[in-house]
Design an enzyme around this catalytic site. Structure first.
Site, PDB file in Angstrom:
ATOM      1  N   THR A  22       0.810  -1.217   0.000  1.00 28.72           N
ATOM      2  CA  THR A  22       0.000   0.000   0.000  1.00 28.72           C
ATOM      3  C   THR A  22       0.832   1.251   0.000  1.00 28.72           C
ATOM      4  O   THR A  22       0.453   2.281  -0.561  1.00 28.72           O
ATOM      5  CB  THR A  22      -0.933  -0.012   1.227  1.00 28.72           C
ATOM      6  OG1 THR A  22      -1.872  -1.062   1.056  1.00 28.72           O
ATOM      7  CG2 THR A  22      -1.654   1.303   1.424  1.00 28.72           C
ATOM      8  N   SER A  46       1.393  -7.711  -0.710  1.00 29.79           N
ATOM      9  CA  SER A  46       2.124  -8.686   0.111  1.00 29.79           C
ATOM     10  C   SER A  46       1.332  -9.920   0.503  1.00 29.79           C
ATOM     11  O   SER A  46       1.911 -10.875   1.028  1.00 29.79           O
ATOM     12  CB  SER A  46       2.675  -8.012   1.368  1.00 29.79           C
ATOM     13  OG  SER A  46       1.665  -7.817   2.331  1.00 29.79           O
ATOM     14  N   TYR A 100      -8.260   0.377  -3.162  1.00 29.95           N
ATOM     15  CA  TYR A 100      -7.215   0.990  -4.009  1.00 29.95           C
ATOM     16  C   TYR A 100      -6.363  -0.147  -4.584  1.00 29.95           C
ATOM     17  O   TYR A 100      -6.555  -1.333  -4.263  1.00 29.95           O
ATOM     18  CB  TYR A 100      -6.345   1.937  -3.186  1.00 29.95           C
ATOM     19  CG  TYR A 100      -5.770   1.249  -1.958  1.00 29.95           C
ATOM     20  CD1 TYR A 100      -6.436   1.328  -0.730  1.00 29.95           C
ATOM     21  CD2 TYR A 100      -4.627   0.471  -2.022  1.00 29.95           C
ATOM     22  CE1 TYR A 100      -5.954   0.662   0.386  1.00 29.95           C
ATOM     23  CE2 TYR A 100      -4.149  -0.205  -0.928  1.00 29.95           C
ATOM     24  CZ  TYR A 100      -4.818  -0.096   0.275  1.00 29.95           C
ATOM     25  OH  TYR A 100      -4.346  -0.777   1.380  1.00 29.95           O
ATOM     26  N   THR A 156       1.544  -4.340   4.210  1.00 30.50           N
ATOM     27  CA  THR A 156       1.410  -4.576   5.657  1.00 30.50           C
ATOM     28  C   THR A 156       0.790  -5.938   5.969  1.00 30.50           C
ATOM     29  O   THR A 156       0.887  -6.421   7.080  1.00 30.50           O
ATOM     30  CB  THR A 156       0.525  -3.492   6.306  1.00 30.50           C
ATOM     31  OG1 THR A 156      -0.766  -3.509   5.683  1.00 30.50           O
ATOM     32  CG2 THR A 156       1.166  -2.122   6.175  1.00 30.50           C
ATOM     33  N   ASP A 157       0.163  -6.571   4.982  1.00 39.01           N
ATOM     34  CA  ASP A 157      -0.524  -7.837   5.278  1.00 39.01           C
ATOM     35  C   ASP A 157       0.433  -8.922   5.779  1.00 39.01           C
ATOM     36  O   ASP A 157       0.082  -9.702   6.656  1.00 39.01           O
ATOM     37  CB  ASP A 157      -1.250  -8.359   4.029  1.00 39.01           C
ATOM     38  CG  ASP A 157      -2.497  -7.544   3.712  1.00 39.01           C
ATOM     39  OD1 ASP A 157      -3.141  -7.827   2.690  1.00 39.01           O
ATOM     40  OD2 ASP A 157      -2.798  -6.614   4.493  1.00 39.01           O
ATOM     41  N   LYS A 181      -0.054  -7.424  12.852  1.00 35.75           N
ATOM     42  CA  LYS A 181      -1.057  -6.480  12.344  1.00 35.75           C
ATOM     43  C   LYS A 181      -2.347  -6.766  13.091  1.00 35.75           C
ATOM     44  O   LYS A 181      -2.911  -7.854  12.982  1.00 35.75           O
ATOM     45  CB  LYS A 181      -1.243  -6.639  10.841  1.00 35.75           C
ATOM     46  CG  LYS A 181      -2.170  -5.608  10.215  1.00 35.75           C
ATOM     47  CD  LYS A 181      -2.185  -5.748   8.700  1.00 35.75           C
ATOM     48  CE  LYS A 181      -3.062  -4.682   8.038  1.00 35.75           C
ATOM     49  NZ  LYS A 181      -3.052  -4.783   6.557  1.00 35.75           N
ATOM     50  N   GLU A 206      -1.497 -28.310  27.565  1.00 36.83           N
ATOM     51  CA  GLU A 206      -2.791 -28.851  27.115  1.00 36.83           C
ATOM     52  C   GLU A 206      -2.655 -30.193  26.411  1.00 36.83           C
ATOM     53  O   GLU A 206      -3.637 -30.800  26.013  1.00 36.83           O
ATOM     54  CB  GLU A 206      -3.459 -27.847  26.167  1.00 36.83           C
ATOM     55  CG  GLU A 206      -4.123 -26.692  26.886  1.00 36.83           C
ATOM     56  CD  GLU A 206      -5.311 -27.143  27.730  1.00 36.83           C
ATOM     57  OE1 GLU A 206      -5.579 -26.512  28.764  1.00 36.83           O
ATOM     58  OE2 GLU A 206      -5.948 -28.155  27.359  1.00 36.83           O
TER      59      GLU A 206
HETATM   60  N1  DGL Z   1      -2.644  -5.745  -0.268  1.00 38.27           N
HETATM   61  C1  DGL Z   1      -2.112  -5.368   1.026  1.00 38.27           C
HETATM   62  C2  DGL Z   1      -0.586  -5.628   1.071  1.00 38.27           C
HETATM   63  O1  DGL Z   1       0.054  -5.403   0.049  1.00 38.27           O
HETATM   64  C3  DGL Z   1      -2.369  -3.929   1.337  1.00 38.27           C
HETATM   65  C4  DGL Z   1      -2.111  -3.613   2.747  1.00 38.27           C
HETATM   66  C5  DGL Z   1      -0.958  -2.652   2.935  1.00 38.27           C
HETATM   67  O2  DGL Z   1       0.120  -2.750   2.282  1.00 38.27           O
HETATM   68  O3  DGL Z   1      -1.106  -1.807   3.841  1.00 38.27           O
HETATM   69  O4  DGL Z   1      -0.092  -6.043   2.129  1.00 38.27           O
END
Ligand code: DGL
Length: 358
Positions: free
Chosen positions: A41, A88, A55, A121-122, A194, A315
């Site tokens: 992103t 990602s 987006y 961020t994923d 995240k 467990e």
């Molecule tokens: N498609 C997600 C990624 O590329 C978008 C999230 C982001 O980068 O904040 O991880």
């Protein structure tokens, strides 16, 4: 050439050499920071300035990212490389090996003081932990992303990138392992996750806490990672072209063993069980895990809970089942450590020791 000129040239050459060999903060020169762009992103674009969902990620190249933050030039000598350009969620082992090898090559260069990786961020937390285990340098490696695309009102990418370059060029970040930095917060790659689908304040380290902050251009740490990482790590990918298949089975009420059996049949060499609670095993899936272990598949008991220790022999009787307990590693992080562990050993005791050390 007169003697005096020879001496002056030699001295100048010596000074230049010393300047490059001496770290930036010791030589009062701007740090040399390389930005490796991978997509996400932070490189995303939307239809309008108010488009913060829906987006397209991974659209802008690294030069555009650097040009969008002219302030970078005041704090570091920055150069950029586009290693690949993906959203990602599509990250995979091949990308990881390519990125890790490039990072290690750059950090071995005396004219590189630190590396910043721009990333979606994923899966930033997974790439970060993978690098934490295989980077062979104590120089800073900072992974940064954004929760809003570059075209959005109040896009968070530019300041996140500026802060990441500050951290990567700082003496404070030397020896801290791989760091994930967004929203002015500095996290250890091992522990961060995240925790929100869309907020700029999405990244949390939960009970273990942030390592520090970047505020007003200052890089401040309050703690250092305890677990082994980077130069302390015995995992080496320099000669690897692939990584073992390790998959995750998610635990839930009324679960079954269908997914587990399919993953084992597909050749998984390791299974991480993301159990409910303290890594509990439902009666519906436990026989499948036992059968998998008998076929030589390594089994790690982790938890979907997100905080706390999954205790060995808690467990489940791991000694009797010959399973490994994940300690505090989330399922997605446990998968990475198990994958790298399997490149060196299939001995359960050795792998459990590694889960207590990393
Ligand atoms: N498609 C997600 C990624 O590329 C978008 C999230 C982001 O980068 O904040 O991880």
């Amino acid at each position: 050439m007169p003697f005096i000129q020879t001496c002056l040239r030699a001295t100048a050459g010596l000074c230049l050499t010393v300047a490059v060999l001496v770290p930036a903060w010791a030589a009062e020169r701007l740090p040399n920071v390389t930005i490796l762009a991978t997509g996400g992103t932070i490189a995303g674009t939307g239809a309008s300035s108010t488009t913060t969902v829906g987006y397209s990620a991974a659209k802008l190249g690294v030069e555009k990212l650097i040009a969008s933050v002219p302030e970078l030039q005041k704090v570091a000598n920055v150069r950029g490389e586009q290693v690949f350009q993906i959203a990602s969620e599509n990250m995979n082992n091949d990308y990881w090996l390519k990125l890790a090898k490039r990072v290690n090559t750059l950090l071995a260069q005396e004219d590189v003081d630190g590396v910043v990786i721009t990333h979606g961020t994923d899966t930033i937390e997974e790439t970060g932990y993978f690098l934490d285990l295989v980077v062979k340098s104590q120089k800073p490696v900072v992974i940064v992303g954004a929760m809003r695309p570059a075209t959005a009102l109040s896009a968070d990418g530019p300041l996140n990138l500026y802060n990441a370059v500050l951290i990567a060029g700082s003496k404070e970040a030397v020896g801290k392992g791989v760091l994930v930095a967004l929203n002015d917060q500095i996290n250890a790659a091992r522990d961060v996750t995240k925790a929100n689908t869309s907020s700029p304040d999405a990244f949390r380290t939960g009970e273990l806490g942030y390592l520090g902050y970047v505020q007003g251009g200052r890089v401040v740490f309050y703690r250092s990672p305890i677990r082994k990482h980077t130069l302390q790590s015995e995992f080496d990918i320099s000669k690897l072209e692939s990584l073992p298949q390790v998959d995750i089975v998610y635990g839930y009420a009324n679960m079954n063993r269908i997914a587990l059996d399919a993953l084992v049949a597909a050749g998984a060499r390791g299974i991480v069980h993301a159990g409910v609670g303290n890594g509990s095993l439902a009666n519906a899936v436990k026989p499948g895990l036992i059968e998998a272990r008998k076929k030589g598949v390594l089994v790690v008991r982790s938890s979907r809970v997100g905080q706390g220790i999954v205790a060995r022999n808690g467990e489940a009787n791991d000694d009797e089942l010959d399973f490994v307990a994940s300690d505090t590693l989330s399922p997605q992080k446990a998968r990475i450590l198990l994958m790298l562990a399997l490149t060196r050993s299939s001995d359960t005791k050795q792998i459990q020791d590694w889960f207590y050390q990393y």
